[in-house]
Write a protein that holds these residues in place. Structure first.
Motif, short mmCIF file in Angstrom:
data_model
loop_
_atom_site.label_atom_id
_atom_site.label_comp_id
_atom_site.label_asym_id
_atom_site.label_seq_id
_atom_site.Cartn_x
_atom_site.Cartn_y
_atom_site.Cartn_z
N ASP A 287 -2.08 -3.81 -8.98
CA ASP A 287 -1.53 -5.17 -9.00
C ASP A 287 -2.44 -6.16 -8.27
O ASP A 287 -2.48 -7.34 -8.62
CB ASP A 287 -0.13 -5.18 -8.38
CG ASP A 287 0.91 -4.50 -9.27
OD1 ASP A 287 0.55 -4.12 -10.40
OD2 ASP A 287 2.06 -4.31 -8.83
N ALA A 288 -3.17 -5.68 -7.28
CA ALA A 288 -4.15 -6.55 -6.61
C ALA A 288 -5.25 -6.95 -7.58
O ALA A 288 -5.68 -8.11 -7.61
CB ALA A 288 -4.73 -5.84 -5.39
N ALA B 33 -0.26 -0.67 -5.60
CA ALA B 33 -0.78 -1.54 -4.54
C ALA B 33 -2.20 -1.98 -4.86
O ALA B 33 -2.63 -3.08 -4.50
CB ALA B 33 -0.76 -0.81 -3.21
N VAL B 34 -2.94 -1.12 -5.55
CA VAL B 34 -4.31 -1.43 -5.96
C VAL B 34 -4.34 -2.12 -7.32
O VAL B 34 -4.95 -3.17 -7.50
CB VAL B 34 -5.16 -0.14 -5.98
CG1 VAL B 34 -6.51 -0.39 -6.62
CG2 VAL B 34 -5.34 0.40 -4.56
N LEU C 107 -5.52 -12.77 4.24
CA LEU C 107 -4.52 -13.20 3.28
C LEU C 107 -3.43 -14.02 3.95
O LEU C 107 -2.66 -14.71 3.27
CB LEU C 107 -3.88 -11.98 2.60
CG LEU C 107 -4.84 -10.99 1.93
CD1 LEU C 107 -4.04 -9.89 1.23
CD2 LEU C 107 -5.76 -11.69 0.95
N VAL D 33 -8.44 -7.87 -2.39
CA VAL D 33 -8.34 -9.30 -2.67
C VAL D 33 -9.25 -10.09 -1.73
O VAL D 33 -10.03 -10.95 -2.15
CB VAL D 33 -6.89 -9.79 -2.56
CG1 VAL D 33 -6.80 -11.29 -2.79
CG2 VAL D 33 -6.00 -9.04 -3.55
N ASP E 126 -8.35 4.17 -1.36
CA ASP E 126 -6.97 4.34 -0.88
C ASP E 126 -6.82 5.81 -0.49
O ASP E 126 -6.81 6.70 -1.36
CB ASP E 126 -6.00 3.95 -1.99
CG ASP E 126 -4.54 4.05 -1.55
OD1 ASP E 126 -4.22 4.90 -0.71
OD2 ASP E 126 -3.72 3.27 -2.06
N ASP F 212 -4.71 -2.17 1.52
CA ASP F 212 -5.35 -2.23 0.21
C ASP F 212 -5.61 -3.67 -0.22
O ASP F 212 -6.69 -4.01 -0.70
CB ASP F 212 -4.46 -1.55 -0.85
CG ASP F 212 -4.48 -0.03 -0.77
OD1 ASP F 212 -5.48 0.54 -0.31
OD2 ASP F 212 -3.47 0.58 -1.17
N ASN F 213 -4.60 -4.51 -0.04
CA ASN F 213 -4.72 -5.90 -0.49
C ASN F 213 -5.75 -6.69 0.30
O ASN F 213 -6.50 -7.49 -0.27
CB ASN F 213 -3.35 -6.58 -0.43
CG ASN F 213 -2.52 -6.33 -1.68
OD1 ASN F 213 -2.42 -7.18 -2.54
ND2 ASN F 213 -1.95 -5.15 -1.79
N THR G 110 -0.22 -0.56 1.70
CA THR G 110 -0.31 -1.58 0.65
C THR G 110 -1.01 -2.83 1.16
O THR G 110 -1.88 -3.39 0.49
CB THR G 110 1.10 -1.94 0.15
OG1 THR G 110 1.66 -0.81 -0.52
CG2 THR G 110 1.06 -3.11 -0.81
N GLU G 111 -0.64 -3.26 2.35
CA GLU G 111 -1.27 -4.45 2.92
C GLU G 111 -2.76 -4.20 3.18
O GLU G 111 -3.60 -5.07 2.92
CB GLU G 111 -0.57 -4.85 4.21
CG GLU G 111 -1.09 -6.16 4.79
CD GLU G 111 -0.37 -6.55 6.06
OE1 GLU G 111 0.04 -7.72 6.15
OE2 GLU G 111 -0.20 -5.70 6.96
#
Length: 394
Positions: A105-106, A102-103, A223, A80, A176, A75-76, A72-73
């Motif tokens: 919501d980003a 994870a994607v 981030l 992002v 992903d 991906d972000n 998830t991290e």
């Protein structure tokens, strides 16, 4: 009672070889890898050896591997950070409606920052159209994110063609690959991706460790802030034990991939046929061909999903209704809804994901137990009663 674990898409047990390697780090190599003294240098050496193993597994350069705390991290940071770093070039982004949250919501967060996002639809098997993708491209498109294999229905996306188009047009491409690394071949050069995310706990490694592949020369933004570790993208003292564990897990997974994927594909098909042939009014979600070897997703009509999962658990086998990250939600799967299923059908879905411990006897047991479970739950269902009487179901 037999115990059968069929939720490997959610997480996998840690292999003994992985645990042994991690325990060595915990006991013997406890120095900070950023320290230059005699206690820090061995930790740094193990970490860089791990980076080389991960890079080799996906045909990357070790300098392109960034260790993160999760898929998830990863991906972000890619999505992002990549969008923010390239905003001057354009404001348009592309993804699909069936991505992991994870994607998704980003991208929703980026929309709040003023980015425009195109969410590509999928067909009845959960696959996007390359033509739709190409038609969605704009002069101001700066980043595309398309998953490699779907975590719920196992559909493998045509990412090689998408990656080639993005490379030709100088658009950042992220995928992903959390569900595909170690299951099917993953080659970052063949995919033509700029970013790729993977996770340790999906391949019999530890939880709390992921990887971001970032092609050399690509720009993104951090981030978090506070240190220079991992190319300044993941500040904080590195989790050397988890990094080493991940590297052992991915090395073993790739070495065993061809044989294990072939074995699981046979068991997967037997499980699919057993469910569809033994229980009436069932359907396979996702394709027969072009499907991940460990994934089975079926809908058993006129049954409430939560009751189905609890009944499976009572009979000793673990399953899920979709992504583990949304298992507490009462909403139907966004993936199944995007594929055109009704709320009723989507609510009765069951994901069974196979792994190293899965045997043919396990598959026989699940097939045997599912029919009486379905019969019992349908006997209590007013919707099933309407169906049998030929009455309209709203």
């Amino acid at each position: 009672m037999r115990k059968v674990y069929l939720d490997h898409a959610a997480t996998t047990p840690v292999r003994q070889e992985v645990l042994d390697a991690m325990m060595h780090v915990f006991k013997e190599v406890y120095g900070n890898p950023s320290s230059i003294h005699q206690f820090g240098r061995p930790a740094r050496k193990l970490m860089e050896e791990a980076r080389e193993k991960v890079a080799k597994a996906i045909n990357a350069d070790p300098k392109e591997i960034v260790f993160t705390g999760s898929g998830t991290e990863a991906d972000n940071i890619a999505i992002v950070g990549g969008a923010r770093a390239n905003k001057k070039k354009g404001n348009h982004l592309i993804t699909t409606v069936v991505e992991h949250h994870a994607v998704l919501d980003a991208f929703k967060a980026l929309e709040k920052e003023g980015f425009e996002v195109t969410y590509l639809p999928v067909d009845a098997e959960g696959r996007i159209s390359v033509e739709d993708f190409k038609n969605a491209l704009r002069d101001d498109t700066v980043l595309v994110s398309i998953m490699h294999g779907n975590n719920e229905v196992g559909t493998i996306m045509p990412i090689e063609e998408i990656g080639a188009t993005c490379r030709e047009r100088k658009i950042l491409f992220h995928t992903d690959a959390v569900q595909t690394v170690g299951k099917i071949p993953v080659d970052v050069k063949a995919i033509n991706c700029d970013f790729l995310a993977l996770s340790g706990h999906k391949i019999y490694g530890p939880k709390g460790i992921g990887v971001l592949y970032m092609r050399r020369g690509v720009r993104t933004q951090p981030l978090y802030f506070g240190g220079g570790q991992e190319r300044k993208l993941r500040p904080g003292t590195e989790n050397v034990a988890n990094i080493v564990g991940l590297s052992v897990a991915i090395e073993l997974a790739v070495a065993e991939m061809a044989e294990e994927s072939a074995r699981l594909s046979v068991l997967r098909d037997k499980l699919i046929d057993g469910i569809l042939n033994n229980i009436e009014e069932t359907r396979l979600n996702g394709p027969r061909e072009g499907r991940l070897p460990h994934n089975v997703n079926v809908s058993i009509e006129y049954i409430e999903g939560e009751a189905l999962l609890l009944s499976c658990d009572m009979k000793g086998f673990a399953a899920s209704s979709g992504s583990a990250c949304t298992s507490g939600s009462l909403d139907p799967s966004h993936v199944l809804m995007a594929m055109g299923l009704t709320h009723t059908t989507a609510h009765g879905s069951l994901r069974l994901s196979l792994g190293k411990s899965t045997s043919e006897e396990d598959i026989d047991y699940v097939i045997e137990q599912l029919k009486p479970i379905a019969d019992r739950l349908r006997a209590m269902s007013p919707v099933w009663e309407k169906f049998q009487k030929g009455l309209p179901i709203t």
